[in-house]
Design an enzyme around this catalytic site. Structure first.
Site, mmCIF file in Angstrom:
data_model
loop_
_atom_site.group_PDB
_atom_site.id
_atom_site.type_symbol
_atom_site.label_atom_id
_atom_site.label_comp_id
_atom_site.label_asym_id
_atom_site.label_seq_id
_atom_site.Cartn_x
_atom_site.Cartn_y
_atom_site.Cartn_z
ATOM 1 N N SER A 1 -6.712 -6.872 -1.531
ATOM 2 C CA SER A 1 -6.622 -8.269 -1.167
ATOM 3 C C SER A 1 -8.016 -8.336 -0.608
ATOM 4 O O SER A 1 -8.543 -7.647 0.597
ATOM 5 C CB SER A 1 -5.519 -8.552 -0.347
ATOM 6 O OG SER A 1 -4.456 -8.779 -0.959
ATOM 7 N N GLU A 46 -0.432 -5.193 -6.778
ATOM 8 C CA GLU A 46 -1.472 -5.411 -5.927
ATOM 9 C C GLU A 46 -1.929 -3.971 -5.365
ATOM 10 O O GLU A 46 -1.148 -3.315 -4.909
ATOM 11 C CB GLU A 46 -1.261 -6.210 -4.654
ATOM 12 C CG GLU A 46 -2.326 -6.495 -3.647
ATOM 13 C CD GLU A 46 -1.716 -6.512 -2.170
ATOM 14 O OE1 GLU A 46 -2.627 -6.232 -1.381
ATOM 15 O OE2 GLU A 46 -0.664 -7.063 -2.045
ATOM 16 N N ARG A 93 5.150 1.615 -0.734
ATOM 17 C CA ARG A 93 5.271 0.590 0.429
ATOM 18 C C ARG A 93 5.764 1.367 1.684
ATOM 19 O O ARG A 93 6.859 2.137 1.704
ATOM 20 C CB ARG A 93 6.019 -0.451 0.465
ATOM 21 C CG ARG A 93 6.210 -1.604 1.464
ATOM 22 C CD ARG A 93 7.067 -2.816 1.399
ATOM 23 N NE ARG A 93 6.889 -3.337 0.195
ATOM 24 C CZ ARG A 93 5.964 -4.502 0.084
ATOM 25 N NH1 ARG A 93 4.930 -4.807 1.068
ATOM 26 N NH2 ARG A 93 5.659 -5.077 -1.062
ATOM 27 N N ARG A 118 -1.930 3.637 -2.993
ATOM 28 C CA ARG A 118 -1.658 2.936 -4.340
ATOM 29 C C ARG A 118 -2.369 3.349 -5.536
ATOM 30 O O ARG A 118 -2.133 3.327 -6.909
ATOM 31 C CB ARG A 118 -1.761 1.377 -4.213
ATOM 32 C CG ARG A 118 -0.399 1.003 -3.364
ATOM 33 C CD ARG A 118 -0.275 -0.687 -3.210
ATOM 34 N NE ARG A 118 1.012 -0.779 -2.602
ATOM 35 C CZ ARG A 118 1.619 -1.929 -2.719
ATOM 36 N NH1 ARG A 118 0.975 -2.971 -3.416
ATOM 37 N NH2 ARG A 118 2.503 -2.286 -1.880
ATOM 38 N N ARG A 154 1.998 0.128 9.563
ATOM 39 C CA ARG A 154 2.685 -1.141 9.292
ATOM 40 C C ARG A 154 4.243 -1.058 9.389
ATOM 41 O O ARG A 154 4.620 -0.145 8.925
ATOM 42 C CB ARG A 154 2.405 -1.849 8.019
ATOM 43 C CG ARG A 154 0.829 -2.218 8.083
ATOM 44 C CD ARG A 154 0.651 -3.215 6.878
ATOM 45 N NE ARG A 154 -0.631 -3.427 6.737
ATOM 46 C CZ ARG A 154 -1.534 -3.845 5.744
ATOM 47 N NH1 ARG A 154 -0.612 -4.089 4.605
ATOM 48 N NH2 ARG A 154 -2.743 -4.071 5.605
#
Length: 430
Positions: free
Chosen positions: A352, A349, A277, A391, A262
């Site tokens: 999701s 988070e 991130r 994560r 990403r």
């Protein structure tokens, strides 16, 4: 993508749904293009019928010896042929414009999704586990003594730039063990089908799941046109792209471990410390393809699958329902699972899980044959992280850290580490 027939029947419903997401009304633009397209198609069909009728009359005029009528009809056929070609090209262009508009409109939220503008308006629905009380000030993952030797951001920056990491030694082994554990857990306990897919895909696959055309800047494209997948959602969901499957084959439940890429175009300056991130990371992704009547139950099931991984690792978490303003583009409803990070003293988070209804299936033209017969219907699709591996590594390291700089590792990982139970303060496993 939205059903144009539903928009024709109730344009206000589309605009109301978009307003809930903070988006502008779009029905007027959609219906204007749709009406123009249908009008041109009708005109083309009328001209085509006139062309066919004149073509039949040409022969009769020739046979009767009426040369003037023959020439008039032949000119008319040529005129109508050119007119039909022009209008068909116009209709094709209008159809492309309409598709482009529909492709940029987000999915409509379900009625029970809470109203809100951003993450501050998300609604917590449950918690599991009690955050550990430390006798010392807990550190963030990249500051823990035992982690520092195995998490190298300087070398990664030399190799690739910012938002990359090089993992070595014990930390790299824990990272790998987590991915293996997640896959085994989903296959053995949740009945998911382990799948291995490419990480390079065509434009059409990114369009199918909604990354294109609107969010191209969030992903990376190679010089020969392939896209690096931002998540295995793209490949797993597109397995049914263009297919009409038997209802008896549903649900289809996939899980894959892949590299993900990403650009993080909209997150400049956010979470720059550590590996929270990154531009390149790993995820174990779940995708379900279901009958429309069972997609909401499947959403709850998938959420429990992801939660179960955290429970097996002994990591406290909370689950929230995202509000209308915080949901992803293709989602009808999303559950975010947030793991406790003591180094940040907050939940972050880690998964999701979204139900998309037929939104992606319409983009992919993915259908199923009803068992009782009848016309094929659009499938429903769902996706969710099970989990983000990096994560999960952060959470394991921060929650298991000790005052001497070591890290006690979750029991579930011990078999994947050849019986090792601890990351020592010098970065080795013991």
């Amino acid at each position: 993508m939205h059903d144009i027939r539903a928009i024709r029947e109730n344009p206000a419903a589309l605009d109301a749904a978009l307003a809930r997401r903070g988006a502008e009304a779009a029905s007027a633009r959609v219906l204007e293009l749709d009406e123009k397209r249908r009008s041109v198609i009708h005109a083309a069909e009328t001209a085509q019928a006139e062309q066919k009728r004149a073509s039949k009359e040409v022969g009769a005029a020739k046979a009767s010896g009426d040369e003037a009528e023959f020439e008039r009809l032949r000119a008319l056929v040529a005129e109508k042929k050119a007119e039909v070609a022009r209008m068909q090209a116009e209709a094709k262009a209008l159809d492309a414009q309409l598709t482009d508009v529909l492709m940029t409109l987000p999915n409509t939220p379900l009625s029970d999704v809470p109203e809100g503008e951003d993450e501050a308006d998300n609604v917590e629905i449950r918690r599991w586990g009690t955050p550990r009380e430390f006798a010392f000030a807990p550190k963030e993952h990249f500051e823990i003594d035992g982690v520092v030797p195995g998490m190298d951001f300087e070398t990664a920056a030399k190799l690739s730039g910012s938002r990359f990491v090089v993992l070595t030694g014990g930390v790299a082994r824990i990272h790998r063990a987590l991915a293996q554990f997640m896959l085994d857990h989903h296959v053995e306990n949740n009945g998911l089908s382990e799948t291995w897919t490419p990480v390079l895909v065509r434009d059409e696959m990114m369009q199918g799941t909604g990354q294109l055309p609107k969010f191209g800047e969030d992903s990376y494209q190679t010089t020969n046109g392939w896209w690096l997948v931002p998540t295995a959602e793209v490949t797993l969901t597109n397995i049914v792209n263009g297919l009409t499957v038997d209802e008896a084959s549903l649900p289809r439940r996939y899980v894959a471990h892949t590299q993900c890429f990403r650009s993080e175009a909209g997150s400049a300056g956010k979470d720059t410390a550590g590996m929270l991130r990154q531009h390149q990371f790993e995820k174990v992704e779940m995708v379900s393809v279901t009958h429309p009547d069972r997609s909401l139950d499947e959403h709850d099931r998938m959420t429990r699958c992801a939660e179960g991984v955290l429970e097996a690792l002994g990591l406290p978490y909370r689950t929230v329902v995202l509000c209308t303003g915080d949901m992803g583009f293709g989602a009808q409803k999303t559950h975010d699972i947030e793991v406790w990070l003591p180094g940040q003293n907050t939940y972050r988070e880690i998964s999701s899980v979204s139900v998309c209804g037929d939104f992606q299936a319409r983009r992919m033209n993915a259908r199923f044959k009803p068992a009782e017969g009848g016309k094929p219907e659009f499938l429903h699709t769902l996706n969710g992280s099970g989990l983000a591996v990096g994560r999960a590594l952060i959470a394991v390291l921060e929650n298991g850290q000790q005052e001497d700089g070591a890290v006690e590792l979750p029991q579930a990982l011990h078999p994947y580490l050849r019986g090792k139970t601890r990351l020592q303060a010098d970065g080795t496993l013991a």
